[in-house]
Design an enzyme around this catalytic site. Sequence first.
Site, PDB file in Angstrom:
ATOM      1  N   ALA A  80      62.572 -33.075  49.317  1.00  0.00           N
ATOM      2  CA  ALA A  80      60.801 -33.157  49.604  1.00  0.00           C
ATOM      3  C   ALA A  80      61.436 -34.963  51.118  1.00  0.00           C
ATOM      4  O   ALA A  80      62.730 -35.593  51.128  1.00  0.00           O
ATOM      5  CB  ALA A  80      60.319 -34.252  48.286  1.00  0.00           C
ATOM      6  N   LYS A  81      60.615 -34.949  51.239  1.00  0.00           N
ATOM      7  CA  LYS A  81      60.668 -36.909  51.969  1.00  0.00           C
ATOM      8  C   LYS A  81      58.963 -37.173  51.939  1.00  0.00           C
ATOM      9  O   LYS A  81      58.344 -36.473  51.929  1.00  0.00           O
ATOM     10  CB  LYS A  81      60.979 -36.408  53.284  1.00  0.00           C
ATOM     11  CG  LYS A  81      62.053 -37.814  54.159  1.00  0.00           C
ATOM     12  CD  LYS A  81      63.260 -38.167  52.799  1.00  0.00           C
ATOM     13  CE  LYS A  81      64.252 -38.950  54.339  1.00  0.00           C
ATOM     14  NZ  LYS A  81      65.520 -39.245  53.133  1.00  0.00           N
TER      15      LYS A  81
END
Length: 420
Positions: A108-109
């Site tokens: 994720a980011k």
Amino acid sequence: MSDKEEKFNPFEMAQSQFDLAAQYLDIDDGIKAKLRLPKRELTVNFPVRMDDGSLRMFTGHRVQYDITRGPAKGGIRYHPDVTLDEVRALAMWMTWKCAVVNIPYGGAKGGVVCNPKEMSDGELERLTRRFTSEIIMFISPESDIPAPDVNTTSQTMAWIMDTYSMTKGHSIPAVVTGKPVEIGGSLGRREATGRGVMFAAREAAHHLGVDLGEARVAVQGFGNVGSIGAELIQNELGSRIIAVSDSRGGITNPAGLDLSAVRQHKRETGSVVGYPEADTITNEELLELECEILVPAALEEVIHADNADRIRTRIISEGANGPTTPEADAILYDKGVFVVPDILANAGGVTVSYFEWVQDLQSFFWEEDEVNKNLEQIMVNSFADVLAVAQERNVNMRTAAYILAIGRVATATQLRGVYP
Ligand code: NAD
């Protein structure tokens, strides 16, 4: 918009890297198509009360790229240039990074478009708390665990942890990693990326038969990763650090730098430049010094088609994300430079983040030695896994790391099957 911004789309670059590695794998076309796209994306627009009493609107993103192997994991950055495509690319790279070191996470980011250098601590705290509440349905210790990234710190993580915990009514430290040790952070987390970069360089040297006691080392970037990486390479491997740099320039001394004195000089003056026991060089010159180990630990795309031919090192251990362009990779491979790619060399940070989460979930905290020992084991095993793929397929270490990582995510996807 500049030419570079118009042409450079980080997500398209991440997808083409994926396509290149996926060719080597016997993956179903449907699964390939799934792995080329993010699973979920959340964009939020939200107001923050500024110190002058006005309300300002901000935009933030959180992308959960893939969660097949475990909860989504990745940092949150605060920067004026954050775009959804950048966050998508970084989330995709996190997916491969977690898979290459075989920790049970997806990728994720997150990012908020803002300039933290122009904001007060109070404004940053209110922005962080409101952004957390806007994405609160996305994050949790079971689903998605943020961490620090560009311009976010352990203090930012403390605010996220507190906002999440206040909403749930009890303390939930495992919702973020990279927290201060006093509220559930892990010993060794601050040094983890630099330590991983050191292990990657050491394993590469052993593989190539480079004598670490005689090795000369140049490090670009004297921040968290570069300064700690340099100190560990000097103290634990016995190599000589002949050059370091920061955004203002570099310094070199072929006899070796006294890193604690350099650190002291930077503390006093704001830069390594001007340190008396060394000559001044540019960041470009640093990369071209004759040495055995080069650690780019500052920016992306610093080794490119125009300078790759002038690089005179045996080993590159990539502390930064994306320091080498694909064109440079090909040139370095032909020259026999051994590149330990970012998704392997700098995976020490996410690995110790994983240890932090495990400790939080168990409410049982490890000694620093145990953290470092477990990190070493994961780095050594992962290096060996990637090297085996590189030798088997006759590809460079970067392509090998992608083949290994994508293969692991594809296998997990295949085994779980497609719902319904
Ligand atoms: P940092 O902000 O602590 O340090 C960055 C260093 O780069 C500073 O010394 C800065 O002066 C220098 N720098 C900035 N602009 C420069 C320029 N134009 N030329 C040369 N040097 C310049 O950041 P960090 O946490 O050490 O991260 C460095 C790199 O490592 C980034 O690419 C980051 O994404 C990557 N990374 C960091 C971690 C981590 O745990 N901190 C984990 C994985 C990857």
